[in-house]
Design an enzyme around this catalytic site. Structure first.
Site, mmCIF file in Angstrom:
data_model
loop_
_atom_site.group_PDB
_atom_site.id
_atom_site.type_symbol
_atom_site.label_atom_id
_atom_site.label_comp_id
_atom_site.label_asym_id
_atom_site.label_seq_id
_atom_site.Cartn_x
_atom_site.Cartn_y
_atom_site.Cartn_z
ATOM 1 N N GLY A 164 5.457 8.257 0.114
ATOM 2 C CA GLY A 164 6.197 8.952 1.169
ATOM 3 C C GLY A 164 7.105 8.005 1.944
ATOM 4 O O GLY A 164 8.279 8.298 2.194
ATOM 5 N N LYS A 165 6.560 6.838 2.282
ATOM 6 C CA LYS A 165 7.340 5.898 3.097
ATOM 7 C C LYS A 165 8.338 5.125 2.239
ATOM 8 O O LYS A 165 9.422 4.775 2.701
ATOM 9 C CB LYS A 165 6.393 4.986 3.876
ATOM 10 C CG LYS A 165 5.549 5.814 4.823
ATOM 11 C CD LYS A 165 4.405 5.098 5.444
ATOM 12 C CE LYS A 165 3.480 6.072 6.159
ATOM 13 N NZ LYS A 165 2.645 6.909 5.272
ATOM 14 N N CYS B 215 -3.389 6.041 9.481
ATOM 15 C CA CYS B 215 -3.537 7.466 9.828
ATOM 16 C C CYS B 215 -4.976 7.668 10.316
ATOM 17 O O CYS B 215 -5.721 8.473 9.773
ATOM 18 C CB CYS B 215 -3.217 8.368 8.650
ATOM 19 S SG CYS B 215 -4.252 8.097 7.202
ATOM 20 N N CYS C 111 0.860 -1.193 0.000
ATOM 21 C CA CYS C 111 0.000 0.000 0.000
ATOM 22 C C CYS C 111 0.895 1.241 0.000
ATOM 23 O O CYS C 111 0.796 2.104 0.882
ATOM 24 C CB CYS C 111 -0.921 0.004 1.217
ATOM 25 S SG CYS C 111 -2.004 -1.426 1.272
HETATM 26 C C1 LIG Z 1 -2.698 5.170 3.400
HETATM 27 S S1 LIG Z 1 -2.534 5.033 1.680
HETATM 28 C C2 LIG Z 1 -0.825 4.720 1.503
HETATM 29 C C3 LIG Z 1 0.108 5.890 1.668
HETATM 30 C C4 LIG Z 1 1.564 5.522 1.366
HETATM 31 N N1 LIG Z 1 2.025 4.419 2.166
HETATM 32 C C5 LIG Z 1 2.516 6.678 1.542
HETATM 33 O O1 LIG Z 1 3.241 6.733 2.526
HETATM 34 O O2 LIG Z 1 2.564 7.550 0.667
HETATM 35 C C6 LIG Z 1 -3.245 3.463 1.376
HETATM 36 C C7 LIG Z 1 -2.982 2.884 0.005
HETATM 37 O O3 LIG Z 1 -3.517 1.549 -0.009
HETATM 38 C C8 LIG Z 1 -3.818 1.213 -1.339
HETATM 39 N N2 LIG Z 1 -4.656 -0.005 -1.291
HETATM 40 C C9 LIG Z 1 -5.915 -0.137 -0.813
HETATM 41 N N3 LIG Z 1 -6.316 -1.418 -0.886
HETATM 42 C C10 LIG Z 1 -5.273 -2.121 -1.401
HETATM 43 C C11 LIG Z 1 -5.064 -3.507 -1.721
HETATM 44 N N4 LIG Z 1 -6.011 -4.414 -1.506
HETATM 45 N N5 LIG Z 1 -3.878 -3.871 -2.253
HETATM 46 C C12 LIG Z 1 -2.917 -2.945 -2.483
HETATM 47 N N6 LIG Z 1 -3.053 -1.634 -2.214
HETATM 48 C C13 LIG Z 1 -4.218 -1.227 -1.669
HETATM 49 C C14 LIG Z 1 -4.480 2.467 -1.864
HETATM 50 O O4 LIG Z 1 -4.406 2.518 -3.273
HETATM 51 C C15 LIG Z 1 -3.626 3.566 -1.185
HETATM 52 O O5 LIG Z 1 -2.625 4.020 -2.057
#
Ligand SMILES: C[S@@+](CC[C@H](N)C(=O)[O-])C[C@H]1O[C@@H](n2cnc3c(N)ncnc32)[C@H](O)[C@@H]1O
Length: 422
Positions: free
Chosen positions: A245-246, A356, A240
């Site tokens: 950022g991470k 978050c 995800c």
């Molecule tokens: C909280 S954001 C991530 C922020 C990221 N880690 C950063 O630091 O920039 C959650 C992410 O989970 C992804 N996501 C949601 N369900 C998912 C799944 N089943 N498999 C993979 N990615 C998923 C979304 O597309 C989104 O980009």
């Protein structure tokens, strides 16, 4: 827009569409922007439509109380007249728009009887010199939920935190140059690799943006990667990961990173971020739940999709979309993702789970459920791994609440837990 339409009406129409998308359809404000503001050619008009909608969402309970105090018969929550009044009143009472302009630009959005009603209610509120309280009230359901979870003190801190947009935090590619960047950008550092700028800083114009010396990331959002420490060439899987950022923090800290996310457009932003910062990661589009957990990694970071109530200062729409039912569904999804993520961790390796969110159902409860699984032990986060002002609580997990670093401008709400395999 018709030829006779006064200037500014199209902007208020876009604001109304934005509010409709968030409040009636449950769409995130950012996701609704492209459609809602499609008719606005100028960037400043689009920005103003967004600012009006954002400020309405920040002050919604107080605007509604003000409207209710000046109508003889209560307007339904989804009545167009209520939306128009919210837009007119927030401008007149919070955004500094003169009253006559605030009302003249919403009346053309209404027809017939409701138009007279909007005019009448707005006039009555203005004549009574009705004001919006500061700090703003939170939606009743949110106040109740947070008071139960965290006590009144947290609710008061959240109200203070939503009163004004927060400062802008940067994460640096080279933490050794923290003091240098803080000075060059006129900011303050609260931790190695972090610089805080005043709210509203126009980041894209600052030194170091174009050549990728830093990226925007709230200090709380930097914690999950911080607690993985230096990579020294070891492998990390960032699940995800987008917009990255991470991923960038991990790559900058010497991890050999694989970054996956299911969203193509968000991965595009991750790739752009990597290109701008010159950092490297193996990037793949993948659904966490549809993958076979192989190969295995020294560290796995799951920054799971969540209600995002921790980012309410910048995105007040989250407060209106995070229903109990939505939170319960997301918590279940996180628990399933965490079990799946565990399969990618090498024996002796580390798993970090982060959200978050300010909902214990998503943070603490999911981590507790996972800790019951035999092959992982809790790996308490130590004070020296955290920026000053952020502490690890029970079981060595980090819970950042409103009120944290309040004197320095606060931090987003976050939860981080670390586990070790075997
Ligand atoms: C909280 S954001 C991530 C922020 C990221 N880690 C950063 O630091 O920039 C959650 C992410 O989970 C992804 N996501 C949601 N369900 C998912 C799944 N089943 N498999 C993979 N990615 C998923 C979304 O597309 C989104 O980009």
């Amino acid at each position: 827009m018709t030829d006779k339409e006064p200037a500014g009406v199209a902007t208020r129409r876009a604001a109304m569409r934005l509010l409709d998308a968030v409040l009636r359809q449950g769409v995130p404000l950012e996701a609704a922007l492209a459609n809602a503001a499609a008719g606005l050619e100028r960037a400043d008009d689009r920005a103003f439509a967004r600012a009006i909608a954002s400020e309405v969402l920040r002050r919604l309970p107080d605007l509604d109380a003000l409207i209710d105090a000046h109508t003889a018969k209560r307007l339904p929550g989804d009545a167009k007249a209520r939306f128009a009044l919210r837009i007119a009143l927030v401008q007149a009472r919070a955004l500094g728009t003169p009253g006559h302009a605030a009302i003249a630009t919403v009346l053309p959005l209404m027809d017939g009887g409701p138009r007279r009603l909007v005019h009448g209610v707005f006039g009555a509120a203005m004549r009574a010199d009705a004001r919006l309280p500061d700090p703003p009230s939170l939606p009743k359901a949110v106040e109740k939920r947070w008071r139960k979870a965290w006590k009144q003190e947290m609710v008061d801190a959240a109200r203070a935190a939503i009163a004004a947009p927060p400062p802008v935090d940067l994460s640096l590619r080279d933490p050794a140059a923290t003091a240098e960047w803080a000075e060059k950008l006129g900011g303050a550092s609260l931790a190695p690799g972090h610089v805080r700028l005043p709210r509203g800083a126009a980041v894209a114009e600052l030194p170091g943006f174009a050549d990728g010396q830093w990226w925007v990331q709230d200090i709380a959002a930097s914690l999950p990667a911080r607690v993985l420490g230096q990579g020294e060439g070891r492998s990390a899987l960032d699940l995800c990961a987008a917009p990255g950022g991470k991923t960038m923090q991990l790559a900058a800290a010497g991890w050999k990173v694989t970054a996956t996310d299911m969203s193509g457009p968000r991965l595009e932003r991750l790739r752009e971020n990597l290109e701008r910062t010159g950092l490297a990661a193996d990037v793949r589009q993948a659904d966490v739940m549809a993958e076979t957990p192989e190969p295995i990694y020294d560290a796995v970071l799951l920054d799971a999709p969540c209600s995002a109530t921790g980012i309410f200062r910048r995105h007040p729409d989250v407060l209106h979309r995070a229903t109990d039912r939505a939170i319960a569904g997301l918590a279940e999804q996180q628990a399933a993702m965490l079990r799946q993520a565990a399969g990618w961790v090498k024996p002796g390796g580390v798993l970090v789970y982060a959200v978050c969110s300010l909902e214990p159902a998503e943070g603490e409860a999911v981590a507790d459920g996972f800790a019951a699984e035999r092959e992982f032990t809790r790996d308490p986060i130590r004070p020296e791994e955290l920026p000053e002002g952020i502490t690890a609580g029970g079981a060595g997990r980090v819970r950042v609440l409103p009120g944290t670093m309040a004197g320095e401008g606060g931090a987003d709400g976050f939860f981080v837990a670390r586990f070790r395999k075997g």
